[in-house]
Design a protein around this motif. Structure first.
Motif, PDB file in Angstrom:
ATOM      1  N   TRP A  92     -26.167  40.365  47.609  1.00 36.69           N
ATOM      2  CA  TRP A  92     -25.388  41.291  46.798  1.00 36.69           C
ATOM      3  C   TRP A  92     -25.821  42.739  46.983  1.00 36.69           C
ATOM      4  O   TRP A  92     -24.997  43.647  47.056  1.00 36.69           O
ATOM      5  CB  TRP A  92     -25.514  40.872  45.338  1.00 36.69           C
ATOM      6  N   MET A  93     -27.134  42.971  47.054  1.00 35.66           N
ATOM      7  CA  MET A  93     -27.638  44.332  47.145  1.00 35.66           C
ATOM      8  C   MET A  93     -29.017  44.283  47.794  1.00 35.66           C
ATOM      9  O   MET A  93     -29.763  43.323  47.612  1.00 35.66           O
ATOM     10  CB  MET A  93     -27.741  44.921  45.731  1.00 35.66           C
ATOM     11  N   GLU A  94     -29.325  45.327  48.543  1.00 33.40           N
ATOM     12  CA  GLU A  94     -30.642  45.425  49.167  1.00 33.40           C
ATOM     13  C   GLU A  94     -31.021  46.902  49.232  1.00 33.40           C
ATOM     14  O   GLU A  94     -30.198  47.738  49.593  1.00 33.40           O
ATOM     15  CB  GLU A  94     -30.586  44.823  50.572  1.00 33.40           C
ATOM     16  N   VAL A 129     -29.142  47.886  38.468  1.00 30.59           N
ATOM     17  CA  VAL A 129     -28.539  46.926  39.408  1.00 30.59           C
ATOM     18  C   VAL A 129     -27.258  46.336  38.820  1.00 30.59           C
ATOM     19  O   VAL A 129     -27.163  45.157  38.523  1.00 30.59           O
ATOM     20  CB  VAL A 129     -29.532  45.809  39.812  1.00 30.59           C
ATOM     21  N   SER A 134     -23.955  48.709  42.878  1.00 33.01           N
ATOM     22  CA  SER A 134     -23.706  47.995  44.131  1.00 33.01           C
ATOM     23  C   SER A 134     -22.582  48.652  44.919  1.00 33.01           C
ATOM     24  O   SER A 134     -22.672  48.833  46.133  1.00 33.01           O
ATOM     25  CB  SER A 134     -23.346  46.535  43.832  1.00 33.01           C
ATOM     26  N   LYS A 137     -23.722  51.914  46.482  1.00 31.76           N
ATOM     27  CA  LYS A 137     -24.578  51.630  47.641  1.00 31.76           C
ATOM     28  C   LYS A 137     -23.708  51.285  48.847  1.00 31.76           C
ATOM     29  O   LYS A 137     -23.973  51.719  49.960  1.00 31.76           O
ATOM     30  CB  LYS A 137     -25.525  50.476  47.299  1.00 31.76           C
ATOM     31  N   GLN A 143     -29.697  53.981  46.679  1.00 30.59           N
ATOM     32  CA  GLN A 143     -30.096  53.431  45.390  1.00 30.59           C
ATOM     33  C   GLN A 143     -31.099  54.383  44.750  1.00 30.59           C
ATOM     34  O   GLN A 143     -32.040  54.810  45.395  1.00 30.59           O
ATOM     35  CB  GLN A 143     -30.720  52.046  45.591  1.00 30.59           C
TER      36      GLN A 143
END
Length: 196
Positions: A92-94, A129, A134, A137, A143
């Motif tokens: 989903w997100m990094e 988050v 997201s 990003k 972020q």
């Protein structure tokens, strides 16, 4: 078939433990078993994968799970946070949270924040988050951390008081939306008042 499910669960655990303790090899260990496009496979492995996630959270303070949002947070040895959407079996997100290994992570009670701690840096950081974060990003915004807290003086006091240092096994736990508990092997070391 029990043996097939057990074999896949073993493969999942082995892949996770073999990945430099920095966490999960997503294609083999998490995303493939939980892929929603293969419902039969997913249904067959659901309980084993759920059990594997539970075991990971208990074993590694660098992994946390938020049940309401179905997000799995993983801190890596290179300072990156990887968030998985368990419900949709996707990464989903990094983002890079620290410049050194992440020691512990924890979601806030509402799942909108993740706290990250690096023992090397002695910094606790808070990150928003949410779906909005997201999306930003994805379209190229970096972020942003909300807050950073140096825990150096608190750890120096603990080490001096209890003559411990290398034996620390740190975990984070949100006690309230504005308070994080820092634990060592289940014992409270201190509290950090935070602003989100």
């Amino acid at each position: 078939d029990y043996s097939y499910g057990h074999k896949m669960w073993s493969h999942l655990m082995n892949a996770i433990y073999a990945y430099d303790r920095s966490l999960i090899s997503p294609d083999t260990a998490f995303e493939r078993p939980m892929n929603p496009s293969n419902l039969a496979f997913r249904d067959q492995l659901f309980s084993d994968t759920t059990e594997a996630i539970r075991e990971l959270v208990l074993k590694f303070p660098q992994i946390c799970f938020h049940s309401s949002t179905q997000k799995l947070g993983c801190g890596t040895t290179n300072g990156t946070i990887i968030l998985f959407d368990v419900k949709h079996a996707t990464r989903w997100m990094e983002f890079t949270a620290h410049s050194s290994p992440i020691t512990a992570v924890s979601f806030s009670s509402d799942g909108n924040w993740i706290a990250t701690f690096s023992r090397s840096e002695q910094l606790l950081k808070l990150w928003r988050v949410t779906a909005t974060a997201s999306f930003l990003k994805m379209v190229g915004f970096s972020q942003k951390q909300n807050c950073s807290y140096s825990l150096k003086s608190k750890f120096e006091k603990i080490v001096k008081q209890y003559s411990i240092d290398t034996e620390l096994s740190i975990r984070l736990k949100w006690e309230e939306q504005t308070k994080i508990v820092v634990l060592n092997r289940g014992t409270v070391l201190f509290y950090v008042d935070v602003t989100v």
